[in-house]
Write a protein that holds these residues in place. Sequence first.
Motif, mmCIF file in Angstrom:
data_model
loop_
_atom_site.group_PDB
_atom_site.id
_atom_site.type_symbol
_atom_site.label_atom_id
_atom_site.label_comp_id
_atom_site.label_asym_id
_atom_site.label_seq_id
_atom_site.Cartn_x
_atom_site.Cartn_y
_atom_site.Cartn_z
ATOM 1 N N VAL A 186 -11.362 3.650 -8.021
ATOM 2 C CA VAL A 186 -10.121 3.067 -8.533
ATOM 3 C C VAL A 186 -9.148 2.832 -7.377
ATOM 4 O O VAL A 186 -8.558 1.749 -7.244
ATOM 5 C CB VAL A 186 -9.481 3.980 -9.600
ATOM 6 N N SER A 187 -8.975 3.836 -6.536
ATOM 7 C CA SER A 187 -8.054 3.711 -5.409
ATOM 8 C C SER A 187 -8.513 2.630 -4.436
ATOM 9 O O SER A 187 -7.700 1.845 -3.925
ATOM 10 C CB SER A 187 -7.939 5.054 -4.677
ATOM 11 N N ARG A 188 -9.817 2.566 -4.195
ATOM 12 C CA ARG A 188 -10.352 1.565 -3.263
ATOM 13 C C ARG A 188 -10.142 0.152 -3.801
ATOM 14 O O ARG A 188 -9.738 -0.757 -3.060
ATOM 15 C CB ARG A 188 -11.837 1.833 -3.013
ATOM 16 N N VAL A 189 -10.387 -0.061 -5.085
ATOM 17 C CA VAL A 189 -10.214 -1.394 -5.678
ATOM 18 C C VAL A 189 -8.739 -1.775 -5.710
ATOM 19 O O VAL A 189 -8.375 -2.922 -5.430
ATOM 20 C CB VAL A 189 -10.837 -1.451 -7.092
ATOM 21 N N MET A 190 -7.870 -0.817 -6.042
ATOM 22 C CA MET A 190 -6.433 -1.103 -6.009
ATOM 23 C C MET A 190 -6.007 -1.530 -4.611
ATOM 24 O O MET A 190 -5.226 -2.487 -4.449
ATOM 25 C CB MET A 190 -5.639 0.122 -6.448
ATOM 26 N N GLY A 191 -6.534 -0.842 -3.586
ATOM 27 C CA GLY A 191 -6.216 -1.217 -2.211
ATOM 28 C C GLY A 191 -6.695 -2.617 -1.885
ATOM 29 O O GLY A 191 -5.996 -3.391 -1.213
ATOM 30 N N ARG A 192 -7.879 -2.966 -2.376
ATOM 31 C CA ARG A 192 -8.411 -4.306 -2.138
ATOM 32 C C ARG A 192 -7.559 -5.361 -2.843
ATOM 33 O O ARG A 192 -7.299 -6.431 -2.283
ATOM 34 C CB ARG A 192 -9.865 -4.360 -2.616
ATOM 35 N N PHE A 193 -7.113 -5.070 -4.057
ATOM 36 C CA PHE A 193 -6.247 -6.008 -4.778
ATOM 37 C C PHE A 193 -4.944 -6.243 -4.014
ATOM 38 O O PHE A 193 -4.423 -7.366 -3.990
ATOM 39 C CB PHE A 193 -5.933 -5.474 -6.175
ATOM 40 N N GLN A 194 -4.426 -5.189 -3.399
ATOM 41 C CA GLN A 194 -3.192 -5.343 -2.628
ATOM 42 C C GLN A 194 -3.429 -6.183 -1.371
ATOM 43 O O GLN A 194 -2.605 -7.040 -1.032
ATOM 44 C CB GLN A 194 -2.640 -3.968 -2.246
ATOM 45 N N GLN A 195 -4.560 -5.953 -0.705
ATOM 46 C CA GLN A 195 -4.890 -6.744 0.486
ATOM 47 C C GLN A 195 -5.048 -8.220 0.149
ATOM 48 O O GLN A 195 -4.720 -9.093 0.956
ATOM 49 C CB GLN A 195 -6.169 -6.210 1.120
ATOM 50 N N GLN A 196 -5.533 -8.499 -1.075
ATOM 51 C CA GLN A 196 -5.736 -9.877 -1.518
ATOM 52 C C GLN A 196 -4.479 -10.466 -2.153
ATOM 53 O O GLN A 196 -4.507 -11.600 -2.650
ATOM 54 C CB GLN A 196 -6.897 -9.926 -2.524
ATOM 55 N N ASP A 197 -3.378 -9.713 -2.153
ATOM 56 C CA ASP A 197 -2.108 -10.155 -2.740
ATOM 57 C C ASP A 197 -2.234 -10.493 -4.224
ATOM 58 O O ASP A 197 -1.560 -11.399 -4.734
ATOM 59 C CB ASP A 197 -1.545 -11.367 -1.976
ATOM 60 N N LEU A 198 -3.090 -9.746 -4.913
ATOM 61 C CA LEU A 198 -3.194 -9.904 -6.365
ATOM 62 C C LEU A 198 -2.153 -9.047 -7.070
ATOM 63 O O LEU A 198 -1.563 -9.469 -8.071
ATOM 64 C CB LEU A 198 -4.598 -9.516 -6.852
ATOM 65 N N VAL A 199 -1.958 -7.847 -6.553
ATOM 66 C CA VAL A 199 -0.972 -6.932 -7.132
ATOM 67 C C VAL A 199 -0.267 -6.190 -6.001
ATOM 68 O O VAL A 199 -0.790 -6.091 -4.882
ATOM 69 C CB VAL A 199 -1.607 -5.900 -8.090
ATOM 70 N N ALA A 200 0.913 -5.656 -6.317
ATOM 71 C CA ALA A 200 1.603 -4.714 -5.439
ATOM 72 C C ALA A 200 1.693 -3.402 -6.197
ATOM 73 O O ALA A 200 2.041 -3.388 -7.387
ATOM 74 C CB ALA A 200 2.991 -5.229 -5.080
ATOM 75 N N VAL A 201 1.342 -2.316 -5.537
ATOM 76 C CA VAL A 201 1.316 -1.004 -6.178
ATOM 77 C C VAL A 201 2.263 -0.073 -5.441
ATOM 78 O O VAL A 201 2.164 0.093 -4.224
ATOM 79 C CB VAL A 201 -0.109 -0.408 -6.171
ATOM 80 N N HIS A 202 3.188 0.533 -6.183
ATOM 81 C CA HIS A 202 4.107 1.522 -5.633
ATOM 82 C C HIS A 202 4.051 2.748 -6.537
ATOM 83 O O HIS A 202 4.711 2.784 -7.577
ATOM 84 C CB HIS A 202 5.530 0.970 -5.552
ATOM 85 N N GLY A 203 3.221 3.721 -6.167
ATOM 86 C CA GLY A 203 3.012 4.876 -7.039
ATOM 87 C C GLY A 203 2.315 4.417 -8.305
ATOM 88 O O GLY A 203 1.195 3.920 -8.266
#
Length: 247
Positions: free
Chosen positions: A209-226
């Motif tokens: 989950v953490s790895r995919v969230m990080g990938r989504f952020q790198q791809q500018d799909l989502v921004a995650v703050h906590g």
Amino acid sequence: MTVPMVHRRRSLGQENRCQSCRHRSLCLPLALELEEVEQFDTIIRRRLTLRRGEWLYRQGSPFTSVYAVRSGSLKQVANEGGSDELLTHYYLPSELVGLDGIDEVIYPSSVIALEATTVCEIPFDRLEFLSERLPVLRAHLYRIMSKEMRKDLRVIRMLAHKTADQRLATFFIGLSERFRQLGYSPYRFRLSMTRAEIGNYLGMAVETVSRVMGRFQQQDLVAVHGREIHILDMHTLVELGGESGRR
């Protein structure tokens, strides 16, 4: 360590009645007249407040009521044969909890508050009696149950056929749509589930989950703050999740 089930009963003042609830149009049929809404309000036994981690009911306890979420959120977990708990559902405001116990004498799973949550307890025998008198209410219950069946089918398909990236994309899209229906922003919302709980629900390890969230952020799909999620590219996220036909 489990948290004891200690519910606090709220007074049934005017501010707690169905007529004043902001989610009434989602929880009740729009076609109900004022007098019929008042009839529905009289069958509600009590309104309960739960802290995070408190149990609404436990797996195996007698089925007596369904519950309408007024605020907050809940998770449903099942334990089969002593195995680890499986998170099978999560509930947001206006949604009904406990429908899976209708054809049983017990609740087949446990429901726990994910955060400070308020629910309305509706004894099922009273609901059944009133729905016989109000056909529009009965039809509304049928639609809710049908929607739950479709939701279960989507989850089964997701777990059987989708990759980790597709599962998390589908999860975000589903949350976005549910928040939109509640009148909130479909692009910015807060996760009430931890990453471990999300992984349990999606059939993924927390590290994945953490790895995919990080990938989504790198791809500018989502921004995650906590636990705060900001969807930046809804179109691409929908395409990734294979959910374009639902929107």
